[in-house]
Design a protein around this motif. Structure first.
Motif, short mmCIF file in Angstrom:
data_model
loop_
_atom_site.label_atom_id
_atom_site.label_comp_id
_atom_site.label_asym_id
_atom_site.label_seq_id
_atom_site.Cartn_x
_atom_site.Cartn_y
_atom_site.Cartn_z
N PRO A 364 0.72 -1.29 0.01
CA PRO A 364 0.08 0.21 0.03
C PRO A 364 0.70 1.23 -0.13
N GLU A 365 0.16 2.41 -0.31
CA GLU A 365 0.95 3.79 -0.44
C GLU A 365 0.97 4.18 1.10
N VAL A 366 2.11 4.74 1.36
CA VAL A 366 2.28 5.49 2.46
C VAL A 366 2.27 7.02 2.24
N ALA A 367 1.35 7.59 3.02
CA ALA A 367 1.11 9.33 3.02
C ALA A 367 1.41 9.73 4.28
N GLU A 404 -6.77 -3.07 3.19
CA GLU A 404 -6.15 -3.15 4.42
C GLU A 404 -5.36 -1.57 4.54
N GLY A 405 -5.52 -1.20 5.76
CA GLY A 405 -4.79 0.27 6.01
C GLY A 405 -5.13 0.63 7.30
N THR A 406 -4.27 1.59 7.84
CA THR A 406 -4.04 2.19 8.93
C THR A 406 -3.81 3.86 8.92
N ALA A 407 -4.53 4.41 9.73
CA ALA A 407 -4.31 5.84 9.90
C ALA A 407 -4.01 6.38 11.16
N ARG A 408 -3.05 7.35 11.27
CA ARG A 408 -2.51 8.17 12.69
C ARG A 408 -2.65 9.24 12.66
N ALA A 409 -3.43 10.07 13.67
CA ALA A 409 -2.97 11.36 13.79
C ALA A 409 -2.54 11.64 15.05
N VAL A 410 -1.56 12.57 15.24
CA VAL A 410 -0.72 13.04 16.17
C VAL A 410 -1.11 14.44 16.63
N VAL A 411 -1.84 14.56 17.94
CA VAL A 411 -2.50 15.73 18.23
C VAL A 411 -1.70 16.57 19.57
N ASP A 412 -1.43 17.57 19.25
CA ASP A 412 -0.44 18.54 20.07
C ASP A 412 -1.88 19.06 21.28
N GLU A 413 -1.44 18.40 22.50
CA GLU A 413 -2.76 18.82 23.47
C GLU A 413 -2.66 19.98 23.94
#
Length: 473
Positions: A364-367, A404-413
């Motif tokens: 799969p692609e990675v973005a 199949e795929g996964t997504a992650r978000a990183v939030v500055d609290e």
């Protein structure tokens, strides 16, 4: 020998150099661009465009095979010869006539040949036929010569004449077997491409695949490569190389061997500054050129370095972004205006620090854009990580039968904004710009609730992230 004077000289007519020159001309500067190879540069002929052409056909077949109804219509294999012909069309058979025509239309002069500094704001250009042209700049010279593949000092490696990325993307035939040294973007993409074209591929990775990205990205790509038949040797180095009558032989650090018809080295890049005569202006040949956010080389008031050569973000789109900033700034400074008086306001390349979007065109692609979880924690940010399985999004079920795929978000609290996002899955490249806008624009999480994703699309992952984060008070 002829002599010419311009307001601005740009060394390198790739996509980056073209953008510097174009913005300078639009700012009223007489501009010449110097090119030793093809106008259009690495991206057009040896990197972005041909590599994606090599990847696309097999990816399209695999996508069809994962949708019932379409799968039954796919009865043959990828035609490697047809893929190479299509690649040749995309590169215009390595003919730069159309790019030269664009320069002419943009009022940018072209001098073909190899450029060397001879002094402050001065260059000597030697053409292939020995003709010499001296150039001088009234205001600025911009170096946009890019980077080249790095060849490690491994005994016997140079003697076997390995491929670099240029050779891999311009090959006239597909080798029966290919050993790739390096598990970064180039290594992963070319493993995907050549496995799809029918080669037996071995990927030699010192540590982990795509190690600078979120760990799940490398894990998903590695699993996919294995399904394509790629053999992955992790945790080993190449210690020696030699060639037999038919194949190259690589000796690994665990004393095992890899035998392949061809070897591709993809372990990194080196700046193309070794033969520019930098010593004549007090710089060290072969070094990266350190710049500020306006692309001005530190210690100079007339020398700019744009794109790969400054080592900030070795990506074509970031180089073009830098180039627009540099061209605007050069024109503004030449007219005695402050930098923030350039078009579009304070146009400096600040996005290079933490806001760099990148797509790896594996399957799969990675973005990705911004900080990974590890990078954010190392920087001392107070963060919250939101993970979501993309196969659970309704749009994924209509897209493919085995998504199949996964997504992650990183939030500055502390600020309530996203500072990183990574998507891994089929065609997730098209999800990336929404994340780029949210991160660069520092859009508050509370405001993103009003950016409603359409249904049923994979973009609905944005709503799932917000639901996981929790509704605003």
């Amino acid at each position: 020998m002829s002599e010419r004077e311009y307001d601005v000289i740009v060394i390198g007519a790739g996509a980056v150099g073209e953008n510097v020159a174009d913005r300078a001309v639009q700012g009223g500067m007489s501009t010449v661009i110097v090119e030793a190879e093809l106008v259009g540069g690495e991206c057009s002929y040896w990197a972005c465009m041909p590599s994606k052409a090599l990847l696309r056909s097999a990816a399209a077949v695999r996508a069809a095979q994962d949708v019932a109804g379409a799968a039954e219509a796919v009865t043959g294999q990828v035609d490697a010869a047809a893929v190479l012909r299509r690649r040749d069309g995309i590169t215009h058979d390595w003919d730069d006539a159309s790019q030269v025509k664009w320069l002419e239309g943009a009022d940018i002069d072209l001098v073909r040949g190899h450029a060397e500094f001879t002094g402050i704001k001065k260059l000597r250009v030697t053409a292939g036929d020995g003709t010499v042209t001296d150039l001088s700049a009234r205001h600025a010279i911009a170096v946009a010569t890019g980077s080249a593949a790095l060849l490690p000092d491994i005994p016997g490696l140079r003697e076997i004449e390995p491929w670099t990325s240029r050779d891999a993307t311009s090959a006239k035939a597909v080798p029966a077997s290919l050993a790739i040294i390096g598990g970064g973007v180039v290594g992963a993409e070319m493993a995907t491409a050549y496995a799809g074209l029918g080669a037996k591929v071995t990927l030699i990775v010192r540590s982990t695949l795509l190690q600078n990205m979120e760990p799940f990205a490398g894990e998903l790509v590695e699993a996919s490569l294995a399904k394509l038949g790629v053999t992955i040797r992790r945790g080993v180095d190449v210690t020696a190389a030699h060639r037999t009558d038919e194949n190259a032989v690589l000796t690994l650090s665990d004393d095992s061997r890899v035998v392949a018809e061809q070897v591709l080295v993809a372990i990194g890049r080196t700046p193309r500054t070794g033969d520019l005569g930098l010593e004549s202006i007090g710089l060290t040949p072969g070094d990266w050129l350190e710049v500020d956010d306006t692309m001005l080389v530190r210690g100079f008031d007339w020398l700019y370095a744009v794109g790969d050569v400054n080592h900030r973000a070795l990506l074509t789109h970031q180089g073009k972004y830098q180039a627009r900033a540099a061209g605007d700034v050069i024109a503004a400074r030449a007219k005695g205006r402050p930098v923030d008086d350039a078009p579009w306001g304070a146009h400096v390349a600040t996005a290079d620090h933490e806001h760099v979007p990148q797509v790896t065109f594996t399957d799969p692609e990675v973005a990705s854009i911004g900080l990974t979880e590890a990078a954010a924690r190392a920087a001392g940010r107070s963060i919250r990580v939101l993970d979501y399985d993309l196969s659970w999004v309704a749009g994924a079920s209509t897209y493919a039968d085995h998504y199949e795929g996964t997504a992650r978000a990183v939030v500055d609290e502390d600020r309530g904004v996203l500072i990183g996002a990574t998507f891994v899955g089929p065609d997730v490249a098209e999800l990336l710009h929404s994340a780029t806008v949210a991160i660069v624009g520092e859009v508050p999480i509370t405001r993103l609730w009003h950016a409603v994703p359409s249904y049923p699309t994979v973009s609905e992952v944005w709503l799932r992230w917000l639901e996981a984060y929790g509704r605003p008070d």
